[in-house]
Design an enzyme around this catalytic site. Structure first.
Site, short mmCIF file in Angstrom:
data_model
loop_
_atom_site.label_atom_id
_atom_site.label_comp_id
_atom_site.label_asym_id
_atom_site.label_seq_id
_atom_site.Cartn_x
_atom_site.Cartn_y
_atom_site.Cartn_z
N ASN A 130 0.86 -1.19 0.00
CA ASN A 130 0.00 0.00 0.00
C ASN A 130 0.89 1.23 0.00
O ASN A 130 2.03 1.18 0.45
CB ASN A 130 -0.88 0.00 1.26
CG ASN A 130 -1.83 1.19 1.32
OD1 ASN A 130 -2.41 1.58 0.29
ND2 ASN A 130 -1.98 1.78 2.49
N HIS A 142 0.83 5.10 1.52
CA HIS A 142 0.12 5.89 2.54
C HIS A 142 0.77 7.28 2.61
O HIS A 142 1.99 7.39 2.68
CB HIS A 142 0.22 5.20 3.90
CG HIS A 142 -0.56 5.92 4.96
ND1 HIS A 142 -1.94 5.89 5.01
CD2 HIS A 142 -0.15 6.71 5.98
CE1 HIS A 142 -2.35 6.63 6.03
NE2 HIS A 142 -1.29 7.13 6.64
N SER A 168 4.76 6.84 2.46
CA SER A 168 5.40 5.55 2.76
C SER A 168 4.76 4.47 1.92
O SER A 168 3.54 4.45 1.74
CB SER A 168 5.20 5.18 4.23
OG SER A 168 5.62 6.20 5.09
N ASP A 206 -2.46 0.38 8.10
CA ASP A 206 -1.28 1.22 7.81
C ASP A 206 -0.12 0.88 8.75
O ASP A 206 0.73 1.74 9.03
CB ASP A 206 -1.63 2.72 7.91
CG ASP A 206 -2.75 3.11 6.96
OD1 ASP A 206 -2.80 2.55 5.85
OD2 ASP A 206 -3.57 3.97 7.33
C1 GRF Z 1 -2.93 8.84 -2.22
O1 GRF Z 1 -2.62 9.99 -1.49
C2 GRF Z 1 -2.43 7.62 -1.49
O2 GRF Z 1 -1.28 7.84 -0.73
C3 GRF Z 1 -3.59 7.31 -0.57
O3 GRF Z 1 -4.74 7.65 -1.27
C4 GRF Z 1 -4.43 8.61 -2.28
C5 GRF Z 1 -4.84 7.99 -3.57
O4 GRF Z 1 -4.69 8.86 -4.67
N1 GRF Z 1 -3.55 5.93 -0.15
P1 GRF Z 1 -4.80 8.28 -6.14
O5 GRF Z 1 -6.17 7.62 -6.26
O6 GRF Z 1 -3.69 7.29 -6.32
O7 GRF Z 1 -4.68 9.46 -7.03
#
Ligand code: GRF
Length: 192
Positions: free
Chosen positions: A108, A110, A137, A146
């Site tokens: 993932n 984050h 991260s 997370d």
């Molecule tokens: C990103 O900020 C990611 O870190 C978080 O959700 C957001 C997703 O944005 N998990 P996108 O859909 O990839 O534009």
């Protein structure tokens, strides 16, 4: 070496998904993206995936138990022969059972410097805390939200006058470089 087969789970914009796909244009990239899954039928990211000719599976979680919904996702991933799962703005918390089935093969991104600010509103929380640095991260997904081992991080400074939107924009630029590199590194170290 054959490329590892990656499935990406999204719920919205899909800009990290797009970055992961863009990275596969490099012949040295150790993975290919073979499936996009969304729990939101009209997620913006699906249009990009369609234009790229990448198969997609969109199914709402609404009206299903978590186990039923996850069985659908797991089935689609297995049918596509996926080796690694990348969460990219996927807004459902996955069960410990699902995560265990993909142990060490699900990642993932984050938007914080974990272990700081698990969960939502990370940019505002970093500002409210008076932090001077923030970032993103990439981590292995475990049953702890997370909370899995961090694979890679990118930092940005918090600047005078930053609000959550400005900070999010700057972090996102880093995310788009960080995620493909971290996934490629994981796959190179573990193999398909
Ligand atoms: C990103 O900020 C990611 O870190 C978080 O959700 C957001 C997703 O944005 N998990 P996108 O859909 O990839 O534009």
């Amino acid at each position: 070496m054959p490329r590892a087969r990656v499935g990406i789970l999204i719920s919205g914009r899909g800009s990290n998904m797009a970055a992961l796909i863009e990275a596969t244009r490099d012949p040295a990239c150790p993975y290919e993206v073979v499936l996009i899954i969304s729990n939101v039928a009209d997620a913006d990211g699906l249009a990009f995936a369609a234009a790229e000719g990448i198969p997609q599976f969109a199914h709402s979680h609404v009206g299903l138990t978590k186990a039923e919904f996850e069985a659908l996702i797991d089935g689609a991933l297995r049918d596509a022969g996926v080796d690694y799962v990348a969460l990219a703005g996927f807004m459902r918390v996955l069960s410990p059972d699902f995560v265990a089935r993909w142990d060490g093969r699900i990642v993932n991104i984050h938007p914080s410097l974990l272990p700081l600010y698990r969960g939502l509103d990370t940019h505002q929380r970093a500002l409210d805390a008076g932090d001077t640095r923030h970032g993103a991260s990439v981590h292995l997904v475990t049953a702890a939200l997370d909370g899995g081992p961090v694979l890679a991080q990118a930092e940005v400074p918090i600047l005078e006058g930053d609000d959550a939107e400005a900070l999010a924009r700057r972090v996102l630029i880093e995310e788009h470089m960080l995620y493909p590199a971290a996934l490629a590194e994981l796959i190179r170290s573990r193999g398909a």
